[in-house]
Design a protein around this motif. Sequence first.
Motif, PDB file in Angstrom:
ATOM      1  N   LEU A   1       0.820  -1.211   0.000  1.00 11.03           N
ATOM      2  CA  LEU A   1       0.000   0.000   0.000  1.00 11.03           C
ATOM      3  C   LEU A   1       0.855   1.263   0.000  1.00 11.03           C
ATOM      4  O   LEU A   1       0.469   2.278  -0.564  1.00 11.03           O
ATOM      5  N   GLN A   2       2.015   1.197   0.633  1.00 10.38           N
ATOM      6  CA  GLN A   2       2.812   2.407   0.750  1.00 10.38           C
ATOM      7  C   GLN A   2       3.822   2.579  -0.373  1.00 10.38           C
ATOM      8  O   GLN A   2       4.288   3.689  -0.615  1.00 10.38           O
ATOM      9  N   THR A   3       4.204   1.496  -1.050  1.00  7.43           N
ATOM     10  CA  THR A   3       5.261   1.637  -2.058  1.00  7.43           C
ATOM     11  C   THR A   3       4.880   1.103  -3.442  1.00  7.43           C
ATOM     12  O   THR A   3       5.624   1.293  -4.388  1.00  7.43           O
ATOM     13  N   ARG A   4       3.776   0.372  -3.570  1.00 12.02           N
ATOM     14  CA  ARG A   4       3.363  -0.322  -4.797  1.00 12.02           C
ATOM     15  C   ARG A   4       4.130  -1.633  -5.007  1.00 12.02           C
ATOM     16  O   ARG A   4       4.003  -2.261  -6.061  1.00 12.02           O
ATOM     17  N   CYS A   5       4.915  -2.061  -4.035  1.00 14.37           N
ATOM     18  CA  CYS A   5       5.643  -3.321  -4.188  1.00 14.37           C
ATOM     19  C   CYS A   5       4.650  -4.471  -4.349  1.00 14.37           C
ATOM     20  O   CYS A   5       3.794  -4.686  -3.494  1.00 14.37           O
ATOM     21  N   GLY A   6       4.753  -5.200  -5.460  1.00 16.12           N
ATOM     22  CA  GLY A   6       3.838  -6.317  -5.689  1.00 16.12           C
ATOM     23  C   GLY A   6       2.536  -5.929  -6.343  1.00 16.12           C
ATOM     24  O   GLY A   6       1.634  -6.748  -6.465  1.00 16.12           O
ATOM     25  N   MET A   7       2.415  -4.663  -6.765  1.00 13.52           N
ATOM     26  CA  MET A   7       1.154  -4.203  -7.357  1.00 13.52           C
ATOM     27  C   MET A   7       1.147  -4.280  -8.873  1.00 13.52           C
ATOM     28  O   MET A   7       0.161  -3.908  -9.503  1.00 13.52           O
ATOM     29  N   GLY A   8       2.231  -4.738  -9.474  1.00 10.39           N
ATOM     30  CA  GLY A   8       2.334  -4.706 -10.931  1.00 10.39           C
ATOM     31  C   GLY A   8       1.705  -5.902 -11.604  1.00 10.39           C
ATOM     32  O   GLY A   8       0.902  -6.636 -11.012  1.00 10.39           O
ATOM     33  N   LEU A   9       2.095  -6.099 -12.850  1.00 16.54           N
ATOM     34  CA  LEU A   9       1.500  -7.143 -13.677  1.00 16.54           C
ATOM     35  C   LEU A   9       1.620  -8.528 -13.053  1.00 16.54           C
ATOM     36  O   LEU A   9       0.718  -9.342 -13.164  1.00 16.54           O
ATOM     37  N   CYS A  10       2.751  -8.832 -12.432  1.00 12.94           N
ATOM     38  CA  CYS A  10       2.931 -10.190 -11.908  1.00 12.94           C
ATOM     39  C   CYS A  10       2.279 -10.357 -10.553  1.00 12.94           C
ATOM     40  O   CYS A  10       2.215 -11.470 -10.028  1.00 12.94           O
ATOM     41  N   GLN A  11       1.754  -9.239  -9.971  1.00 16.14           N
ATOM     42  CA  GLN A  11       1.016  -9.292  -8.707  1.00 16.14           C
ATOM     43  C   GLN A  11       1.815  -9.982  -7.594  1.00 16.14           C
ATOM     44  O   GLN A  11       1.276 -10.784  -6.836  1.00 16.14           O
ATOM     45  N   GLY A  12       3.105  -9.671  -7.556  1.00 16.74           N
ATOM     46  CA  GLY A  12       3.935 -10.177  -6.459  1.00 16.74           C
ATOM     47  C   GLY A  12       4.390 -11.617  -6.606  1.00 16.74           C
ATOM     48  O   GLY A  12       4.885 -12.205  -5.653  1.00 16.74           O
ATOM     49  N   ARG A  13       4.214 -12.203  -7.783  1.00 22.70           N
ATOM     50  CA  ARG A  13       4.621 -13.600  -7.937  1.00 22.70           C
ATOM     51  C   ARG A  13       6.138 -13.754  -7.886  1.00 22.70           C
ATOM     52  O   ARG A  13       6.650 -14.818  -7.558  1.00 22.70           O
ATOM     53  N   ILE A  14       6.871 -12.696  -8.235  1.00 23.13           N
ATOM     54  CA  ILE A  14       8.333 -12.748  -8.138  1.00 23.13           C
ATOM     55  C   ILE A  14       8.795 -12.156  -6.803  1.00 23.13           C
ATOM     56  O   ILE A  14       9.488 -12.807  -6.036  1.00 23.13           O
ATOM     57  N   CYS A  15       8.365 -10.916  -6.497  1.00 20.46           N
ATOM     58  CA  CYS A  15       8.900 -10.268  -5.287  1.00 20.46           C
ATOM     59  C   CYS A  15       8.278 -10.810  -4.009  1.00 20.46           C
ATOM     60  O   CYS A  15       8.866 -10.680  -2.936  1.00 20.46           O
ATOM     61  N   GLY A  16       7.101 -11.429  -4.102  1.00 19.32           N
ATOM     62  CA  GLY A  16       6.437 -11.924  -2.896  1.00 19.32           C
ATOM     63  C   GLY A  16       7.289 -12.943  -2.163  1.00 19.32           C
ATOM     64  O   GLY A  16       7.499 -12.850  -0.946  1.00 19.32           O
ATOM     65  N   ALA A  17       7.809 -13.916  -2.917  1.00 23.48           N
ATOM     66  CA  ALA A  17       8.629 -14.962  -2.297  1.00 23.48           C
ATOM     67  C   ALA A  17       9.978 -14.393  -1.860  1.00 23.48           C
ATOM     68  O   ALA A  17      10.539 -14.801  -0.836  1.00 23.48           O
ATOM     69  N   ALA A  18      10.504 -13.436  -2.624  1.00 20.75           N
ATOM     70  CA  ALA A  18      11.766 -12.798  -2.237  1.00 20.75           C
ATOM     71  C   ALA A  18      11.587 -12.062  -0.913  1.00 20.75           C
ATOM     72  O   ALA A  18      12.415 -12.170  -0.009  1.00 20.75           O
ATOM     73  N   ASN A  19      10.476 -11.341  -0.794  1.00 25.03           N
ATOM     74  CA  ASN A  19      10.224 -10.597   0.442  1.00 25.03           C
ATOM     75  C   ASN A  19       9.969 -11.528   1.620  1.00 25.03           C
ATOM     76  O   ASN A  19      10.268 -11.178   2.767  1.00 25.03           O
ATOM     77  N   HIS A  20       9.411 -12.685   1.335  1.00 22.33           N
ATOM     78  CA  HIS A  20       9.243 -13.674   2.404  1.00 22.33           C
ATOM     79  C   HIS A  20      10.619 -14.077   2.934  1.00 22.33           C
ATOM     80  O   HIS A  20      10.838 -14.155   4.143  1.00 22.33           O
ATOM     81  N   PHE A  21      11.547 -14.295   2.022  1.00 25.61           N
ATOM     82  CA  PHE A  21      12.905 -14.681   2.427  1.00 25.61           C
ATOM     83  C   PHE A  21      13.644 -13.511   3.091  1.00 25.61           C
ATOM     84  O   PHE A  21      14.298 -13.672   4.116  1.00 25.61           O
ATOM     85  N   LEU A  22      13.518 -12.310   2.498  1.00 21.78           N
ATOM     86  CA  LEU A  22      14.289 -11.166   2.990  1.00 21.78           C
ATOM     87  C   LEU A  22      13.746 -10.630   4.309  1.00 21.78           C
ATOM     88  O   LEU A  22      14.503 -10.283   5.211  1.00 21.78           O
TER      89      LEU A  22
END
Lengths: 76, 354, 388
Positions: free
Chosen positions: C344-365
Amino acid sequence: MKIYLDDRTLTVERGTTVAAAMLNAGVSVFRESVSGEPRAPLCGMGVCYECMVTIDGQRELSCQTLCQEGMRILTR
Amino acid sequence: MSAVPDVAIVGGGIVGAACALECKRAGLSVEVYEQSTVGGGATASGMGHVVVMDDSEAQFALTHYSSTLWRELAAELPAAAEYLPCGTLWVAADEEEMAEVHRKQSFYEARGVPVEVLDAQQLADAEPHLRTPLAGGLLVSGDCVVYPPVVAQWLLDQAGVTIHHQEIRALADVPAGIVVNAMGAAAPRLSPGIPVAPRKGHLVITDRHPGFVRHQLIELGYLKSAHSASGDSVAFNVQPRKTGQILIGSSRQYGAEHKEIDREILTRMLRRAAEYMPGIGALTAIRTWTGFRASTPDKLPLIGPWAGREWLATGHEGLGITTSLATGRLLADLITGRTPPIPAEPFLPLRCSP
Amino acid sequence: MTGFDLIVAGAGPAGIAAACRAAETGAKVLVLDNNPAAGGQIWRNDIPALWAQRLSNVEVRGGCSVIDDSILAHGVPIVLATGARELFLPFPGWTLPGVTGVGGLQALVKSGFEVRGKRVVLAGTGPLLLAVASLLRKRGASVTCIAEQAPRSALLRFATGLWRYPLKIAQGIELGGSLLGVPYFTDCWVEEAYGRDRVERVRLSGFEQDCDLLAIGYGLVPNTELATLLGCTLQDGFVTVDAMQKTWREGVWAAGELTGIGGVERSLVEGEIAGLAAIGELTEARKLFSRRAAWHRFASHLTGAFALRPELRALPRPDTIVCRCEDIRYNDLTRWTSAREAKLQTRCGMGLCQGRICGAANHFLFGWQDTSVRPPASAAPVSDLMES
């Protein structure tokens, strides 16, 4: 078969995806990111959307689209 | 251990955030309670449209005053707030709706709001993806669009108040001189008996298609489709985002309590949009979601004292983003005894007490 | 969709096995996949002859996405076999063209990308690195090195446990033969990729290497979006199933990487059980339980050996992009405490892939769990949502 990539004509093998054909033709930049970075296929399996190009007027995932005779592909 | 604050605000949506900042500016000590994410409720699920409305004099006064506050704030907002001064274009499909355009025109002009009537050709030039023919439209150029969750967080950052991430089960549990219920559609949970009911809405967002839509577009056909009555309804209502994305709405449902997508109403809503913009079907949809507006019987929010030290700032229906800033100002004035910039009486919750 | 006894979502090994076993009992089976053809990510168009033959009684529709739960409206049992994607961990330079997933490069090569003469660095973890290295060499690429992040000790423990899986030993010997002479480093990972408009050089733990392609693979993440939309229950990121591969959602079974990561054989046997169970052939399904148990043991063996090391969390620099759709950088994210807040604050995961790439990365990070899935399960034309 023949496909058209921007202003070039490419000859490709049947069963080749558009992404593979573009990589074989030496295309390294498939799209420009929101902040202007060059991008190209990452996942190869229809998840990351980095390989989106315009195919016959529609925005499509090039890694999920098989080449068809006469297809017109635009990278911009 | 800090002292008990003058004001505790329950609900970290944009209304709660605006109240927190204005109370702080008025010299009060303030704390905020948000059980989940700041701006994560209706603030995140709505369109983020700042619009001057004309359903009643009171509604006009509140939306117009708040709109002015938004324009003043625009220069200060961070880029992530996605402020876009795109204006609202009310779209008329036929002569009956053109009559409404002219009625609106005289209403707004009489109150100093700049508007412009577009004929069929001017409408087509302004929005080339609308179907033709349409009768025309009314452009309200001072309206704008924002991304509300970022604004809510920014308002709280400006206020510099403590945010407690904990669930409140009873207002009596909150240590404060005044407790403000700013929980939107969930407000009756803490203030049983207040006349607030959830009204569900659906939205779809697309990939970036810059230029496809240029103004917030709203059909005037809602007059006929009874969008304002009590049944389920849909209306053509699309919005350009600063990112180039397009938000497609809108739907209104009473009595729907689950947040799941209602496929039937979604289909109706999108078909309505496609009637007005035939090309919309070819755009790429990336997400759909629902949210709950806090509706009141007379379509005006509840701002002010309710019972004892319990105050309300809720019931904003579909205008919570527009009227959040004015709500904060009114609430702070009422608490401190200052004279509000617009009459507060139409919004006092006691108008609804049995 | 009507007229079928079973619908299978996903035409990889698990989906194909489910479809074939069900079809062989006389059931009419439809398989849907968003890829152009059957095979999934591991087989692509090289479906083993045995399975390809058995698939002849099954209707397969490629290029077909299931975008929401309206598929349940037909009342036909469904086997979900939507497989997995790769886990990508951000590091400086990972957004450069020429940097792909290991499985991603495999998929591209199998769909016609010619790698003859190209210098490839493979990095990440697990046996997929070796399988892809072998494929690349067969296609004429020069695999300049393989960097395995796992410690040597963990690999040795893994290797000594392999005697229980003769098939895997045979595959390993074959791989070893085709990889003779390729430098293989353990305790080694990519720290940075360099290049102007494409990757040209890579810095690994302790040394640098020129390359034309860098393929990275830190393991797999199940594609649970559709399962979530259908109302299946998830635990620790995987779909929960009973002994018959039945999910907690009535009428829905799940098989393969959706229920746990563990390779082709595990997916095949789960698929067979799911396909049989979904059409009521429970006795036949039960006969496969012991084979499944063996491959489940192998899978847990695998997961333990290739656990990701904490140093990988320190790879992103403040300006390293994490969300590639919206170009959200690492330091945009550090203030926030959840996936939802960051979104909500940065748009992270709001794009076309809907967090399919960054979601798992953020889970790890960051340990964030993004469980919010909304239709469409993957980006689709607005008109697809207008069909009632």
